[in-house]
Design a protein around this motif. Structure first.
Motif, mmCIF file in Angstrom:
data_model
loop_
_atom_site.group_PDB
_atom_site.id
_atom_site.type_symbol
_atom_site.label_atom_id
_atom_site.label_comp_id
_atom_site.label_asym_id
_atom_site.label_seq_id
_atom_site.Cartn_x
_atom_site.Cartn_y
_atom_site.Cartn_z
ATOM 1 N N ILE A 1 4.523 4.721 7.844
ATOM 2 C CA ILE A 1 5.679 5.599 8.055
ATOM 3 C C ILE A 1 6.774 5.315 7.034
ATOM 4 C CG2 ILE A 1 7.541 6.105 9.701
ATOM 5 C CD1 ILE A 1 5.543 5.895 11.927
ATOM 6 N N GLN A 2 6.790 4.097 6.475
ATOM 7 C CA GLN A 2 7.775 3.811 5.440
ATOM 8 C C GLN A 2 7.594 4.715 4.225
ATOM 9 O OE1 GLN A 2 10.423 1.623 5.713
ATOM 10 N NE2 GLN A 2 9.700 1.622 7.836
ATOM 11 N N LEU B 1 -3.893 -0.687 8.861
ATOM 12 C CA LEU B 1 -2.520 -1.174 8.838
ATOM 13 C C LEU B 1 -1.728 -0.593 10.000
ATOM 14 C CD1 LEU B 1 -1.563 -0.945 5.043
ATOM 15 C CD2 LEU B 1 -2.078 -2.994 6.354
ATOM 16 N N PRO B 2 -0.734 -1.311 10.515
ATOM 17 C CA PRO B 2 0.127 -0.716 11.544
ATOM 18 C C PRO B 2 0.759 0.571 11.042
ATOM 19 C CG PRO B 2 0.518 -3.082 11.352
ATOM 20 C CD PRO B 2 -0.394 -2.711 10.221
ATOM 21 N N TYR C 1 0.819 -1.216 0.000
ATOM 22 C CA TYR C 1 0.000 0.000 0.000
ATOM 23 C C TYR C 1 0.854 1.267 0.000
ATOM 24 C CZ TYR C 1 -3.992 -3.030 0.811
ATOM 25 O OH TYR C 1 -4.960 -4.000 0.677
ATOM 26 N N PRO C 2 1.768 1.465 0.956
ATOM 27 C CA PRO C 2 2.563 2.704 0.873
ATOM 28 C C PRO C 2 3.571 2.714 -0.262
ATOM 29 C CG PRO C 2 3.321 1.344 2.692
ATOM 30 C CD PRO C 2 2.083 0.686 2.162
ATOM 31 N N ILE C 3 4.150 1.568 -0.593
ATOM 32 C CA ILE C 3 5.195 1.550 -1.619
ATOM 33 C C ILE C 3 4.595 1.752 -3.007
ATOM 34 C CG2 ILE C 3 7.087 0.220 -2.583
ATOM 35 C CD1 ILE C 3 7.524 1.232 0.253
ATOM 36 N N THR C 4 3.383 1.296 -3.236
ATOM 37 C CA THR C 4 2.740 1.540 -4.532
ATOM 38 C C THR C 4 2.581 3.031 -4.782
ATOM 39 O OG1 THR C 4 1.559 -0.575 -4.512
ATOM 40 C CG2 THR C 4 0.640 1.174 -5.864
#
Length: 520
Positions: A324-325, A318-319, A249-252
């Motif tokens: 934060i990544q 999500l955690p 999710y965040p990396i996309t």
């Protein structure tokens, strides 16, 4: 003195427990104590406890344990160690070489409960049954049902994948060729689910802190990303599937907005998309201004980049270490994640009841501030068109705002009606909208729906295709075991059409094609 080999507490207890006269010499008492205590375990009884130490004779008797057993001071210590061993056995359910189990007879109660849900709600896909719903795609097994038998729930489990897939053994054997197409994937899903409930320690879920600016991230694929971001080494495919299930999710989002994005004009990005992303990248990669901690180093900071995640479901729970990544990919920018949707509080029961709606918080937002120093998260359990009509987020800025839709189902018959009112508002903001899909058919259906309802007022920014940072783990639909998919399989983007003002120099004889990109 020989009495120095015994601590003062034990010496005091020994003196009170004996009726010998006080004229007994210290040497005689030391020799008698040495006979009662084994020489190899002379200091084992001197342990700090909250209770009073027993007599020397009782302690010496309790030290007699079986060969190879630990010397406990009392019976309570042995019981505590036994309880600890039993708790450890219950916590560690499965070993890495013993992850395949039947869903119905699984050692994990959560999986057994899931199997019970499937037996009550999933239907047998055999062609002899009557259809129970409209087919969702050409590959849907529901399209094969042309028989006259009434629908029946799945009861028979496949011995190779351990998942209930048919109503009876006869139908399973008759339709075995069709099941073989997904049997291996279902077995992989079975083992991955049991791995999550095995009780083992997951080192792949430990995320690295921010890096120095000189260490550039490589967004070519998952391997280069994890290596350049200094994640813990992931040497097994199953661990790789588990870690990518959350990070997708965040990396996309970060892989599309980053200046080192793998998507360019030669890889699915269109000219209009480059214009929109360049505006965001200008904000997310600001130049160095020489800011410092003293008065001379004070510099004005730009506002945070707002990412509106519409129709939020699982991604909102999500955690926070996972989200934060995203900020670690942009160390000189700040973010404000805004989860919007009626299901945005799913799997967050600990935070209920929701905040009251007050003049200071008219829509009852749940705000999580100062996450990692660069991120803020707000959650709205409401529809976006309600917030947009109230001008709650106005004005929108293409340099600071972006919409993200994870598996929105824009063209799905069951959910398209929820986006009819939202789509014109998204197009009016002129802000890029990033969308993901489960399959190629899912994305093509969404694009056709947007093209139809936008009536030419939308520009395609990024052609649909496979996402480089999709989840490597496959998921199974409990309502239809034959429906398997992976999170964020594909990605595409669009935006409201922008009309450029130009000086009028007379009517042109031939009008060139526009740059919308729908037909490219």
């Amino acid at each position: 003195m020989a009495s120095n080999s015994i601590c003062s507490r034990c010496l005091r207890q020994a003196l009170h427990s004996t009726n010998r006269s006080l004229h007994l010499s210290h040497r005689a008492f030391a020799s008698s104590a040495a006979k009662q205590q084994p020489p190899s375990q002379d200091r084992k009884i001197h342990q700090a406890t909250r209770q009073r130490a027993p007599a020397v004779e009782a302690a010496a008797q309790q030290q007699s344990t079986p060969a190879g057993g630990p010397p406990y001071p009392d019976k309570r210590g042995r019981q505590a160690d036994k309880q600890h061993a039993q708790e450890k056995e219950r916590r560690i359910l499965l070993q890495p070489n013993n992850l395949f189990h039947s869903f119905t007879r699984s050692p994990a109660p959560e999986i057994r409960k899931r199997a019970q849900f499937m037996r009550k709600n999933a239907y047998c896909p055999h062609p002899d049954h009557q259809p129970t719903r409209a087919p969702a795609s050409p590959d849907d097994l529901e399209a094969r049902k042309t028989g006259s038998l009434p629908p029946a729930h799945v009861q028979h489990e496949c011995p190779d994948c351990g998942v209930p897939v048919s109503c009876s053994a006869d139908h399973f054997a008759d339709d075995y060729a069709s099941h073989l197409e997904i049997c291996d994937l279902l077995r992989q899903i079975n083992e991955d689910d049991h791995d999550l409930h095995s009780g083992r320690f997951f080192p792949e879920f430990e995320y690295p802190p921010p890096q120095i600016d000189e260490a550039q991230v490589n967004l070519t694929n998952w391997d280069t990303l994890l290596y350049s971001r200094e994640f813990n080494a992931v040497n097994e495919e199953r661990s790789m599937r588990q870690v990518t299930r959350l990070l997708t999710y965040p990396i996309t989002v970060g892989s599309i907005l980053h200046e080192l994005s793998p998507y360019g004009l030669n890889d699915r990005l269109l000219p209009e998309g480059l214009r929109s992303l360049s505006a965001l990248r200008y904000t997310m990669h600001p130049p160095r201004t020489g800011a410092g901690i003293d008065i001379k180093g004070l510099r004005p900071n730009p506002p945070p980049v707002r990412l509106f995640i519409l129709g939020a479901r699982a991604e909102s729970s999500l955690p926070r270490e996972v989200w934060i990544q995203l900020s670690h990919l942009f160390p000189r920018a700040s973010f404000h994640l805004i989860f919007i949707g009626p299901e945005s509080m799913s799997n967050r029961d600990d935070e209920f009841p929701l905040p009251e709606r007050t003049p200071q918080n008219p829509f009852g937002a749940i705000v999580e501030d100062r996450l990692g120093g660069q991120m803020k998260i707000s959650t709205y359990v409401d529809y976006f068109h309600t917030l947009h009509d109230a001008q709650h987020f106005a004005p929108y800025d293409p340099y600071f705002d972006c919409f993200v839709l994870f598996h929105p189902g824009l063209g799905h018959p069951a959910s398209s009606h929820e986006w009819v009112e939202t789509l014109p508002q998204l197009l009016s903001t002129k802000v890029p909208v990033i969308c993901t899909g489960y399959t190629d058919f899912d994305m093509e259906r969404d694009i056709a729906w947007v093209k139809e309802h936008s009536r030419g007022e939308a520009d395609l920014l990024m052609r649909p295709g496979e996402n480089r940072f999709r989840s490597l783990r496959w998921d199974m639909n409990d309502l239809d075991p034959g429906d398997v998919s992976c999170g964020n399989f594909g990605v595409w983007a669009f935006r409201g059409k922008r009309y450029e003002a130009d000086e009028y120099r007379g009517k042109k004889e031939e009008e060139g094609p526009g740059s919308g990109g729908w037909d490219r």
